[in-house]
Scaffold this motif. Structure first.
Motif, short mmCIF file in Angstrom:
data_model
loop_
_atom_site.label_atom_id
_atom_site.label_comp_id
_atom_site.label_asym_id
_atom_site.label_seq_id
_atom_site.Cartn_x
_atom_site.Cartn_y
_atom_site.Cartn_z
N SER A 19 0.84 -1.20 0.00
CA SER A 19 0.00 0.00 0.00
C SER A 19 0.87 1.25 0.00
N ASP A 20 0.37 2.32 -0.60
CA ASP A 20 1.12 3.57 -0.62
C ASP A 20 1.33 4.11 0.80
N PHE A 21 0.27 4.09 1.59
CA PHE A 21 0.33 4.65 2.94
C PHE A 21 0.13 3.56 3.98
N PHE A 22 0.68 3.78 5.16
CA PHE A 22 0.30 2.99 6.32
C PHE A 22 -0.80 3.76 7.05
N PRO A 23 -1.64 3.07 7.81
CA PRO A 23 -2.86 3.70 8.32
C PRO A 23 -2.70 4.91 9.22
N LEU A 24 -1.73 4.92 10.12
CA LEU A 24 -1.70 5.97 11.13
C LEU A 24 -1.69 7.38 10.54
N LEU A 81 2.30 -8.10 12.19
CA LEU A 81 3.29 -7.06 11.87
C LEU A 81 3.55 -6.10 13.02
N ARG A 82 2.80 -6.21 14.12
CA ARG A 82 2.97 -5.28 15.24
C ARG A 82 2.75 -6.00 16.56
N HIS A 83 3.51 -5.61 17.55
CA HIS A 83 3.22 -6.09 18.91
C HIS A 83 1.91 -5.44 19.36
N PRO A 84 1.04 -6.17 20.05
CA PRO A 84 -0.27 -5.61 20.42
C PRO A 84 -0.19 -4.36 21.28
N VAL A 85 0.84 -4.19 22.11
CA VAL A 85 0.95 -2.97 22.91
C VAL A 85 1.23 -1.77 22.00
N LEU A 86 2.12 -1.96 21.02
CA LEU A 86 2.39 -0.86 20.08
C LEU A 86 1.14 -0.53 19.28
N LEU A 87 0.41 -1.55 18.88
CA LEU A 87 -0.82 -1.32 18.14
C LEU A 87 -1.86 -0.60 19.00
N LEU A 129 -5.84 -9.78 21.07
CA LEU A 129 -7.09 -9.10 21.38
C LEU A 129 -7.25 -8.90 22.89
N GLN A 130 -6.81 -9.87 23.67
CA GLN A 130 -6.89 -9.72 25.12
C GLN A 130 -6.00 -8.58 25.60
N ILE A 131 -4.79 -8.49 25.03
CA ILE A 131 -3.86 -7.42 25.41
C ILE A 131 -4.40 -6.06 24.97
N LEU A 132 -4.96 -6.00 23.78
CA LEU A 132 -5.52 -4.74 23.29
C LEU A 132 -6.62 -4.25 24.22
N LYS A 133 -7.53 -5.12 24.58
CA LYS A 133 -8.65 -4.71 25.43
C LYS A 133 -8.17 -4.29 26.81
N PRO A 183 -1.82 6.63 25.18
CA PRO A 183 -3.03 7.27 25.72
C PRO A 183 -4.19 6.28 25.78
N LYS A 184 -5.33 6.78 26.21
CA LYS A 184 -6.55 5.98 26.25
C LYS A 184 -7.51 6.48 25.15
N PRO A 185 -8.28 5.57 24.57
CA PRO A 185 -9.23 6.00 23.54
C PRO A 185 -10.40 6.76 24.12
N ILE A 186 -11.06 7.54 23.29
CA ILE A 186 -12.28 8.23 23.70
C ILE A 186 -13.44 7.24 23.80
N GLN A 187 -13.55 6.35 22.81
CA GLN A 187 -14.64 5.38 22.80
C GLN A 187 -14.36 4.30 23.85
N ARG A 188 -15.33 4.08 24.71
CA ARG A 188 -15.18 3.09 25.78
C ARG A 188 -16.24 2.01 25.68
#
Length: 313
Positions: free
Chosen positions: A45-50, A74-80, A129-133, A157-162
């Protein structure tokens, strides 16, 4: 009477030659009534998402942004988790986290990442998924699994959507769809790709989709009613004559051995008039519960009359 979820629509796009064209595309998607502006996650892809999704969010007001989908390998879940939370916070709570186990073997080979069996990749995704949550919660992350270990880490940081941004997962096999049924808010119905990269003809019929919805319903249990079902339309053409459109599609895609009947029955291909498409999508919602459709950006304007007819209804 079962709850009928309103229709919504998204576009998927993976790059643009200039900043201006990227921004224009996002604004047009919003103006045309699309709900989401989505990006894949591939080295090709031309761009990565961030950076690109953040630019799209800055250029719009209500358009939601998301990935379809991040490759977990492609990413550790903490970095993601940090990347996702930042996107959600900086976009004002408009991010949708699409994540998958990875499927494109040539991409793995190009960068020297081992492409392991599907069961192992899905197992790793389940841990991720467990680490992400946990990362999105207000508590430190503590996790010990087969593939990941995280100890007493406060992820910011923490997300706005909870409790977290909507999680989008898709798949074609029972194991991955069952995991999605337990963990995701949005589930995409896709074809199952064999280990050799081929797809069985039976994957491209509506009855197979119905079977997959049954797997999801069984694994989800009581939470099934809260799950939004999604499909990605891979082929599209406005046409007054469906048979001629199917014949052209077969020639253009060089689908040796495919018949007109098979193409017209394929739920991932939309050929015909706006009215025919509207009727077909309404039937999908009635039979399958699918209410969220995504189409490639190149078809965004041609598909817009369908969005106008159905979005939010």
């Amino acid at each position: 009477m079962p709850h009928v979820r309103p229709f919504r629509f998204g576009i998927i796009t993976d790059g643009a030659p200039t900043r201006e064209e990227w921004i224009t595309r996002a604004r047009e998607a919003e103006d045309l009534g699309y709900s989401t502006f989505l990006q894949p996650d591939h080295f090709t892809s031309d761009f990565f998402p961030l950076p690109s999704l953040m630019a799209a969010a800055d250029a719009t007001t209500n358009l939601r942004i998301g990935t379809l989908v991040y490759n977990n390998d492609l990413r550790h879940p903490v970095l993601l988790a940090k990347e996702v939370a930042a996107l959600d916070m900086l976009s004002g709570g408009r991010f949708e986290l699409g994540i998958g186990a990875g499927w494109n073997r040539p991409e793995y080979d190009q960068v020297g990442v081992p492409f392991e069996r599907a069961g192992l990749r899905i197992e790793r995704l389940e841990e991720s998924l467990q680490i992400l949550k946990q990362s999105f919660s207000d508590e430190p992350v503590n996790f010990t699994g087969k593939h990941y270990t995280v100890t007493d880490l406060n992820v910011t940081p923490k997300p706005i959507q909870r409790p977290h941004p909507p999680i989008v997962m898709g798949g074609g096999g029972k194991k991955l769809l069952s995991l999605a049924a337990r963990e995701a808010n949005v589930i995409g119905l896709h074809v199952k790709v064999n280990d050799n990269g081929t797809v069985d003809a039976t994957e491209n019929i509506e009855d197979t989709l119905a079977e997959k919805v049954g797997w999801i319903r069984e694994a989800a249990g009581e939470r099934f009613s809260s799950i939004e079902l999604n499909m990605l339309i891979s082929g599209f053409a406005l046409a007054h004559n469906q048979q001629e459109a199917a014949e052209h599609y077969i020639r253009k895609r060089e689908l040796t051995g495919a018949t007109v009947e098979q193409v017209l029955a394929n739920p991932y291909i939309m050929l015909g008039t706006t009215e025919q498409m509207v009727e077909r999508i309404q039937r999908w919602r009635e039979r399958l519960g699918v209410s969220y459709l995504v189409i490639y950006a190149e078809y965004m304007h041609a598909f817009a009359p369908v969005v106008t007819r159905l979005a939010g209804k």
